[in-house]
Design an enzyme around this catalytic site. Structure first.
Site, PDB file in Angstrom:
ATOM      1  N   GLY C  12       0.834  -1.195   0.000  1.00 36.40           N
ATOM      2  CA  GLY C  12       0.000   0.000   0.000  1.00 36.40           C
ATOM      3  C   GLY C  12       0.861   1.235   0.000  1.00 36.40           C
ATOM      4  O   GLY C  12       2.048   1.172   0.329  1.00 36.40           O
ATOM      5  N   GLY C  13       0.289   2.356  -0.352  1.00 35.00           N
ATOM      6  CA  GLY C  13       1.007   3.613  -0.315  1.00 35.00           C
ATOM      7  C   GLY C  13       1.200   4.073   1.128  1.00 35.00           C
ATOM      8  O   GLY C  13       0.802   3.393   2.081  1.00 35.00           O
ATOM      9  N   ALA C  14       1.822   5.231   1.286  1.00 34.95           N
ATOM     10  CA  ALA C  14       2.026   5.808   2.608  1.00 34.95           C
ATOM     11  C   ALA C  14       0.675   6.040   3.280  1.00 34.95           C
ATOM     12  O   ALA C  14      -0.264   6.532   2.662  1.00 34.95           O
ATOM     13  CB  ALA C  14       2.782   7.130   2.480  1.00 34.95           C
ATOM     14  N   GLY C  17      -3.135   2.382   5.469  1.00 35.56           N
ATOM     15  CA  GLY C  17      -3.812   1.460   6.376  1.00 35.56           C
ATOM     16  C   GLY C  17      -3.247   0.046   6.280  1.00 35.56           C
ATOM     17  O   GLY C  17      -3.857  -0.897   6.793  1.00 35.56           O
ATOM     18  N   ALA C  37       9.739  -4.992  13.800  1.00 37.88           N
ATOM     19  CA  ALA C  37       9.893  -3.668  13.193  1.00 37.88           C
ATOM     20  C   ALA C  37      11.268  -3.553  12.553  1.00 37.88           C
ATOM     21  O   ALA C  37      12.273  -3.937  13.152  1.00 37.88           O
ATOM     22  CB  ALA C  37       9.720  -2.586  14.247  1.00 37.88           C
ATOM     23  N   HIS C  53       2.388   3.439  16.148  1.00 40.94           N
ATOM     24  CA  HIS C  53       2.025   2.061  15.816  1.00 40.94           C
ATOM     25  C   HIS C  53       1.929   1.200  17.072  1.00 40.94           C
ATOM     26  O   HIS C  53       1.029   0.389  17.214  1.00 40.94           O
ATOM     27  CB  HIS C  53       3.064   1.452  14.860  1.00 40.94           C
ATOM     28  CG  HIS C  53       2.870   1.848  13.433  1.00 40.94           C
ATOM     29  ND1 HIS C  53       2.851   0.954  12.401  1.00 40.94           N
ATOM     30  CD2 HIS C  53       2.661   3.052  12.865  1.00 40.94           C
ATOM     31  CE1 HIS C  53       2.652   1.584  11.263  1.00 40.94           C
ATOM     32  NE2 HIS C  53       2.549   2.860  11.509  1.00 40.94           N
ATOM     33  N   ARG C  57      -1.315  -1.233  18.878  1.00 42.99           N
ATOM     34  CA  ARG C  57      -1.297  -2.673  19.131  1.00 42.99           C
ATOM     35  C   ARG C  57      -1.499  -2.939  20.624  1.00 42.99           C
ATOM     36  O   ARG C  57      -1.098  -2.153  21.475  1.00 42.99           O
ATOM     37  CB  ARG C  57       0.034  -3.281  18.683  1.00 42.99           C
ATOM     38  CG  ARG C  57       0.254  -3.220  17.182  1.00 42.99           C
ATOM     39  CD  ARG C  57       1.447  -4.038  16.750  1.00 42.99           C
ATOM     40  NE  ARG C  57       2.644  -3.675  17.473  1.00 42.99           N
ATOM     41  CZ  ARG C  57       3.494  -2.714  17.101  1.00 42.99           C
ATOM     42  NH1 ARG C  57       3.257  -2.027  16.013  1.00 42.99           N
ATOM     43  NH2 ARG C  57       4.551  -2.442  17.800  1.00 42.99           N
ATOM     44  N   GLU C  65      12.972  -5.613  17.141  1.00 46.81           N
ATOM     45  CA  GLU C  65      13.449  -4.699  16.094  1.00 46.81           C
ATOM     46  C   GLU C  65      14.655  -5.303  15.398  1.00 46.81           C
ATOM     47  O   GLU C  65      15.553  -5.826  16.051  1.00 46.81           O
ATOM     48  CB  GLU C  65      13.870  -3.355  16.707  1.00 46.81           C
ATOM     49  CG  GLU C  65      12.704  -2.470  17.064  1.00 46.81           C
ATOM     50  CD  GLU C  65      13.127  -1.265  17.896  1.00 46.81           C
ATOM     51  OE1 GLU C  65      14.341  -0.975  17.937  1.00 46.81           O
ATOM     52  OE2 GLU C  65      12.242  -0.631  18.487  1.00 46.81           O
TER      53      GLU C  65
END
Lengths: 173, 173, 173
Positions: C12-14, C17, C37, C53, C57, C65
């Site tokens: 998806g784009g920036a 969602g 991440a 983000h 969650r 990470e």
């Protein structure tokens, strides 16, 4: 009694045919037509674009312009017997960011959408599928644009992506 | 007698797999294959890209190059028993804008499409879904590209958007 | 015995969602949840994004990470009873290009995918549908990103494009 407007969102890249699709859908809706432009003829290039769009639409359209206070404009113009095409949201967002009145104008829009009657067709540019822009302001623009699209899409009855003039339905009742 | 070519348009972002899909569709068509490249090996990077594409295609392909006079090239090479893959339109548009022969070459293309026989598969880049570029020339490029895609899509029998190598049908007979 | 992980790719784009959809899909999968991440809190803007983000969650997520050695991280964390969301591939690619460890890290990822069990949901940005960027590094980024998406999409069981928070299925078992 629920006065909330019925919403449609039409997304597409630059020159993808999204305004033309919005106009066709609005015409098919059968109500009185209002074209609410968020661009203002500030420079020669924008004047050309506005003239190009205006020439295509027929005399059945009433044209109004509002670069910033979109929620207030919808409160002023929305009627149950009217269909308003808002063209386009990206220019409106850009205007609001430049004059530092975002997110207040965004909240005012969504407040208005809960209150006004009629049908509203929003046109907006997909801007988030290219490379991430370098400037912090451009990144903010892309971020806010994506958030706005998500929020409106969740609220809209119908969402369409236009590619090369062809519709791809994302949400369809 | 109608000689108009049957057209297909394959759109996609950079490295989306659009050339590969065009080659597969052309192979499945069963006619003699011509690969019409609009890029010319002008610098090392472009030379690499052309070699990369050429290595993937088999010996059944005849390769020709035409950076500007696409309509004339189609008149020269199109035959009822041939399928021509034109790769890609965005590079051709870019060449024409730089040498200031747009929209004459665009008109010449559409004139040719009414006259030539056979099958033509056009490959083109989606360039209008990122942030609006700053330079006036870049904006013109994006605008003309969008108009070209709309015009060809209206005329084509089949239009496909490629994402991550996967086809999304926009128009399918 | 085949240990290869089952893969899903969400593009998806920036601010489209895509992370949110990945989280919903992972939750619905029913396994223990790991959020991997690829971004690191190196500057204030990135720290904000990561916090944004993370706040969304719930406590059922274990967060780890890894900015570079994604294949090694998957070997360390993947279990048959776990679902790992990798967010996002474009940032990982960017990290690897900047530190000049691409394509070795890419090969290590695909090697790991053949060996590890469980479910992995990859999130990635569509970056190739804007105008072709000027710098050679940016062009390489766009090219490698497109190639990575194609390669993963070919291997994944499910591929989804997200636009305005709405899913468009590209590949669906």
């Amino acid at each position: 009694m629920n006065h909330a407007a019925s919403l449609e969102l039409i997304l597409g890249g630059a020159r993808s045919g999204k305004s033309r699709l919005a106009e066709r859908r609005a015409l098919a809706d059968g109500r009185a037509l209002i074209y609410l432009a968020t661009g203002t003829p500030g420079d020669a290039e924008m004047t050309d674009r506005i003239a190009h769009h205006r020439a295509r639409r027929g005399p059945e359209w009433q044209s109004v312009e509002e670069p910033l206070a979109l929620g207030a404009a919808l409160r002023a113009y929305a009627r149950a017997e009217r269909c308003i095409v808002v063209d386009c949201l990206t220019l409106w967002l850009s205007n609001c960011l430049l004059l530092d009145c975002w997110p207040a104008q965004c909240d005012a829009l969504f407040d208005a959408l809960d209150d006004v009657p009629g049908r509203i067709v929003f046109v907006s540019n997909e801007v988030g599928s290219g490379i991430v822009p370098l400037g912090a302001l451009s990144r903010r623009f892309v971020d806010e644009c994506g958030r706005l699209h998500q929020r409106l899409a969740a609220r809209a009855e119908r969402v369409t992506l236009v590619v090369a003039g062809l519709p791809l339905e994302l949400k369809n009742p």
